[in-house]
Scaffold this motif. Structure first.
Motif, mmCIF file in Angstrom:
data_model
loop_
_atom_site.group_PDB
_atom_site.id
_atom_site.type_symbol
_atom_site.label_atom_id
_atom_site.label_comp_id
_atom_site.label_asym_id
_atom_site.label_seq_id
_atom_site.Cartn_x
_atom_site.Cartn_y
_atom_site.Cartn_z
ATOM 1 N N GLN B 5 48.775 62.407 55.541
ATOM 2 C CA GLN B 5 50.657 62.250 54.946
ATOM 3 C C GLN B 5 50.866 60.923 54.465
ATOM 4 O O GLN B 5 50.673 60.221 55.428
ATOM 5 C CB GLN B 5 50.445 62.822 56.571
ATOM 6 N N ASP B 21 57.486 68.585 47.640
ATOM 7 C CA ASP B 21 57.840 69.685 48.287
ATOM 8 C C ASP B 21 58.952 70.140 49.489
ATOM 9 O O ASP B 21 59.349 68.838 50.350
ATOM 10 C CB ASP B 21 56.221 69.670 50.022
ATOM 11 N N ALA B 23 59.531 70.466 53.231
ATOM 12 C CA ALA B 23 58.778 70.411 53.683
ATOM 13 C C ALA B 23 59.139 68.700 54.482
ATOM 14 O O ALA B 23 59.743 68.009 54.571
ATOM 15 C CB ALA B 23 57.624 70.352 54.538
ATOM 16 N N GLU B 24 58.208 67.935 52.973
ATOM 17 C CA GLU B 24 58.416 66.793 52.689
ATOM 18 C C GLU B 24 59.338 65.712 52.462
ATOM 19 O O GLU B 24 60.022 65.069 53.391
ATOM 20 C CB GLU B 24 57.308 66.093 51.818
ATOM 21 N N ARG B 26 62.475 66.856 53.615
ATOM 22 C CA ARG B 26 63.354 67.031 54.500
ATOM 23 C C ARG B 26 62.888 65.326 55.758
ATOM 24 O O ARG B 26 63.385 65.378 56.438
ATOM 25 C CB ARG B 26 63.048 68.439 56.133
ATOM 26 N N ARG B 27 61.374 65.940 55.051
ATOM 27 C CA ARG B 27 61.203 64.104 56.369
ATOM 28 C C ARG B 27 61.221 63.134 55.896
ATOM 29 O O ARG B 27 61.478 61.946 56.744
ATOM 30 C CB ARG B 27 59.333 64.789 56.239
#
Lengths: 202, 261
Positions: B5, B21, B23-24, B26-27
């Motif tokens: 990551q 993506d 999910a990323e 949000r991260r």
């Protein structure tokens, strides 16, 4: 509008000047008037940025009909969210471009879910000239072209596949056959180099 | 260390080019909310994106503008985000977490003399020019046109009646109804969250799908099945967009009357 200041981060008064020939101050006040429901201001914004928005969207979406739909979505978003534009956070053109590019990428990925997008971009990266067709803003185009050439090959591929191709950085990694961590770094480095070359940002 | 990551700050370039993506995304947004330096860098890199856009120009067809300009009067604008200071009377979309220097922004906005005028106008616009919500924009152009046409028909009906009133709890609502169209348009602003959905002191839940501010979330939420074909229950909880109620909404009766006066 006179009440709008550059914002607390006055370390960036030059933000947005750079090569962008569109008068940024004017767009700031037009956005403020648009936020108050001023239709003539919105029309003026359209006149100033529609070519850049449509060009950006077409560059990603490709299909002219879909591009018109997405462009309409972009302008409706500009109209709806004009009050949320914050001149302290960046130039109007950056704000508009962010909306346009995100909408275009969203559309491309939505289409991709229904039908697998062709992978020709892997062997034929999108030619920059295909997108920038108009003679207007010629200076911008030449400067961007010039600065893109100054990137390393990998930086340039990473930036163009993400920006013009609408690929995620992991997809770019797959296309180029290199680790995704490398791609994300090259994207950032490439944009930083572009920023310095174009003379934008703080 | 998770070697697979990439570190969030190395994703700034991918972030501004919408190359993450979900999910990323949000991260990275979580990281940006904490990292002032990263937020500065993102702002800088967005200027590059602005340059790339300004350099790729292509004129849309001539008739495109006329179509767009004809539509905008039917589209309700979002009010400025003024946060807690106005929370007493008019509730606005809560602050997204990625908005790093928000308190400063609130102060500056609030001090701008134009804000009062903008607020007053946006409220007036909310009451008078009743338009369609952003949610329906996301449903696609065909459905959007349909909604526009339905609302226009009601608003322009010769026997249309408009009633505006303050809502007992908070906010204001307007109803335009037409007997000949057998339908009404409902618009409201500043309505409170129903008690069953939150405690009195709870902050309104941040709904990513509804927040189209900058940078907006990647994916619109899936449209509620119940609103797909006809809108029968106005969603009074959140974004005060108008809703067209068509022909005897049987299955979902109107909520208890809230209008006063």
């Amino acid at each position: 509008m006179t009440g709008m200041e550059t914002g607390p981060r006055s370390a960036s008064p030059t933000r947005g000047r750079g090569i962008v020939t569109i008068p940024a101050e004017n767009l700031v006040s037009l956005l403020a008037r648009t936020a108050q429901g001023d239709h003539s201001a919105f029309e003026a914004i359209y006149d100033q940025v529609s070519a850049a928005v449509f060009g950006t969207v077409r560059g990603v979406v490709r299909d002219p009909f879909l591009s018109e739909e997405v462009t309409q979505e972009v302008f409706i978003e500009i109209w709806r969210t004009a009050s949320r534009f914050d001149a302290g956070k960046g130039s109007p053109m950056a704000w508009v471009a962010t909306i346009a590019h995100r909408r275009a990428v969203d559309r491309v990925r939505a289409e991709q879910r229904s039908a697998e997008r062709d992978r020709r971009a892997a062997s034929h990266p999108i030619a920059y000239d295909e997108v920038a067709e108009s003679a207007e803003h010629n200076l911008d185009r030449e400067r961007v072209r010039h600065c893109l050439k100054r990137l390393t090959e990998l930086q340039r591929q990473a930036v163009t596949l993400a920006y013009y191709g609408g690929y995620t950085y992991r997809e770019v990694a797959g296309l180029l056959g290199i680790p995704s961590g490398t791609v994300s770094t090259r994207m950032r480095d490439g944009l930083i180099r572009l920023r310095d070359c174009l003379g934008v940002g703080s | 260390m998770r070697s697979s990551q990439p570190q969030p700050h190395s994703l700034a370039g991918a972030y501004v080019m919408n190359a993450l993506d979900p999910a990323e995304l949000r991260r990275v947004e979580r990281h940006l909310a904490r990292c002032q330096e990263c937020a500065h860098e993102v702002a800088d890199l967005r200027e590059v994106v602005g340059c790339l856009a300004a350099a790729s120009v292509s004129r849309p067809p001539a008739e495109f503008k006329a179509r767009l300009i004809a539509r905008t009067p039917m589209i309700r604008q979002l009010p400025p985000t003024v946060g807690q200071q106005q929370a007493g009377r008019w509730r606005y979309l809560p602050r997204p977490r990625w908005a790093g220097s928000w308190p400063k922004r609130i102060r500056r906005l609030a001090s701008a003399p134009v804000l009062a005028a903008a607020l007053a106008l946006s409220v007036a616009v909310a009451a008078l020019v009743i338009a369609v919500t952003g949610l329906s924009v996301q449903h696609g152009p065909a459905r959007q046109r349909h909604a526009d046409a339905a609302i226009t028909a009601i608003l322009t009906a010769p026997d249309a009646i408009m009633i505006s009133a303050a809502v007992r709890t908070a906010g204001a609502a307007t109803v335009v109804m037409s007997r000949s169209e057998r339908a009404l348009v409902f618009a409201a602003a500043g309505l409170p969250t129903p008690a069953s959905r939150s405690t009195p002191h709870a902050q309104p839940r941040y709904d990513r799908a509804r927040d189209r501010t900058w940078p907006a979330p990647r994916r619109p939420s899936r449209p509620d099945r119940g609103t797909r074909q006809r809108i029968t229950t106005p969603d009074l909880r959140d974004d005060p967009g108008p809703h067209a109620l068509r022909r005897r909404p049987k299955r979902a009766p109107l909520p208890r009357p809230l209008l006063r006066g």
